[in-house]
Design a protein around this motif. Structure first.
Motif, PDB file in Angstrom:
ATOM      1  N   ASN A 139       0.490  -1.139  -0.517  1.00  0.00           N
ATOM      2  CA  ASN A 139      -0.020   0.139   0.224  1.00  0.00           C
ATOM      3  C   ASN A 139       0.603   1.567   0.225  1.00  0.00           C
ATOM      4  O   ASN A 139       1.113   2.103   1.263  1.00  0.00           O
ATOM      5  N   GLU A 150       0.277   3.768  -1.440  1.00  0.00           N
ATOM      6  CA  GLU A 150      -0.514   5.386  -1.491  1.00  0.00           C
ATOM      7  C   GLU A 150      -0.921   5.892   0.148  1.00  0.00           C
ATOM      8  O   GLU A 150      -0.737   6.833   0.477  1.00  0.00           O
ATOM      9  N   GLN A 205       2.469   6.819   1.839  1.00  0.00           N
ATOM     10  CA  GLN A 205       3.554   7.979   1.560  1.00  0.00           C
ATOM     11  C   GLN A 205       2.729   8.976   2.390  1.00  0.00           C
ATOM     12  O   GLN A 205       3.424  10.080   2.029  1.00  0.00           O
ATOM     13  N   LYS A 206       1.505   9.012   2.186  1.00  0.00           N
ATOM     14  CA  LYS A 206       0.722  10.407   2.807  1.00  0.00           C
ATOM     15  C   LYS A 206       1.361  10.230   4.274  1.00  0.00           C
ATOM     16  O   LYS A 206       1.247  11.464   4.935  1.00  0.00           O
TER      17      LYS A 206
END
Length: 320
Positions: free
Chosen positions: A63, A65, A68-69
């Motif tokens: 994951n 995404e 990265q957040k």
């Protein structure tokens, strides 16, 4: 010489964006998102420490995404995870390290190393490390001396033989460090595939419930077939250090602080909270001397309870 690439695994539990499965959690229940932030901060510090010595570091995950957040500065790589790990099993996320081996087997130009998140690079790489890479010799970290006082040789051997008859050498490789070229990881992955079904059948009976059992059984099989390997711990490429009481005889910190990679399994919060810079070692030594390192109000009751449990187990065995 092949490209040296360092990696860690951070597996996020599938189907949830608010929960994550720690690669080393001993519970089948995933920790909360704040725990995932702890891991990503540790990854960030580990990346900075390796970069200071000229090495690249990538976090492998399912994951990108979400990670990265949480930690935008991380170098991430999303890979395929296909191992059929039973839901609810102890150390659920850790078992996907086996899929990492499969990924390494496709990196034909690299010498890949899988290391744990709760490590930090504190010194230049040893010459023996570079020589092993140059000669394409796999490296592992032998922690047999740490396992025997806890489990004993007989238990470790008998456990592995429940699912792998060839695993009778009695050694134990720590899960925090393993490296080699694509051919080594291809062989390792293929051996694990042969024994994984039986392993999952008996996993609840094992002393060590996790990917290390699978990896150790396969490593011993390869060793018996003539695969050369080097113990990276003997020349200080990696050292596991506990800032708490241990059953094995552990060297004092001044005797191990010259290592390349320092593994601190009991100090995850310190690693996440302490930004890496040139004074990291001084900060850690100060931490070891502080009350945070030994809080008697918290630790002594836990030690007493654990020793009481161990005594009860021994008495029950004697009655049998």
């Amino acid at each position: 010489m092949k490209n040296i690439q360092f990696y860690s695994l951070l597996y996020v539990q599938e189907g949830s964006e608010t929960l994550a499965q720690n690669f080393g959690a001993n519970s089948s229940k995933p920790p909360k998102i704040k725990d995932l932030e702890l891991y990503t901060k540790s990854c960030s510090n580990l990346a900075k420490s390796l970069k200071a010595q000229g090495f690249n570091y990538t976090v492998l995950t399912n994951n990108c995404e979400l990670l990265q957040k949480i930690q935008p500065d991380l170098q991430l790589k999303e890979i395929e995870f296909s191992l059929n790990v039973p839901k609810g099993i102890s150390f659920y996320g850790a078992h996907f390290k086996i899929d990492v081996y499969k990924y390494f087997a496709r990196q034909k130009d690299d010498y890949s190393l899988l290391i744990d998140i709760d490590e930090i690079c504190i010194n230049p790489v040893p010459a023996n490390f570079l020589q092993a890479v140059k000669n394409n010799i796999p490296m592992f970290y032998d922690v047999t001396d740490q396992m025997y006082p806890d489990a004993g040789r007989e238990r470790l051997v008998n456990d592995l033989q429940l699912f792998c008859s060839e695993a009778d050498l009695g050694l134990w490789a720590g899960g925090e460090f393993i490296g080699g070229d694509w051919q080594f990881f291809d062989s390792l992955y293929q051996e694990i595939c042969k024994i994984s079904d039986r392993y999952f059948e008996v996993q609840k009976e094992l002393f060590h419930k996790g990917d290390e059992s699978l990896t150790n059984a396969a490593l011993q099989t390869l060793l018996k077939r003539g695969q050369p390997m080097i113990n990276a711990g003997c020349f200080g490429a990696v050292i596991r250090y506990w800032s708490c009481d241990t059953k094995h005889c552990q060297k004092l910190f001044p005797a191990v602080k010259d290592c390349f990679l320092l593994h601190l399994p009991a100090d995850k919060y310190f690693l996440a909270a302490t930004a890496f810079d040139g004074s990291f070692l001084q900060k850690y030594e100060k931490y070891l001397q502080s009350e945070k390192s030994f809080n008697t109000k918290e630790r002594l009751p836990r030690l007493f309870l654990q020793r009481a449990k161990n005594k009860i187990r021994r008495l029950l065995k004697l009655k049998k």
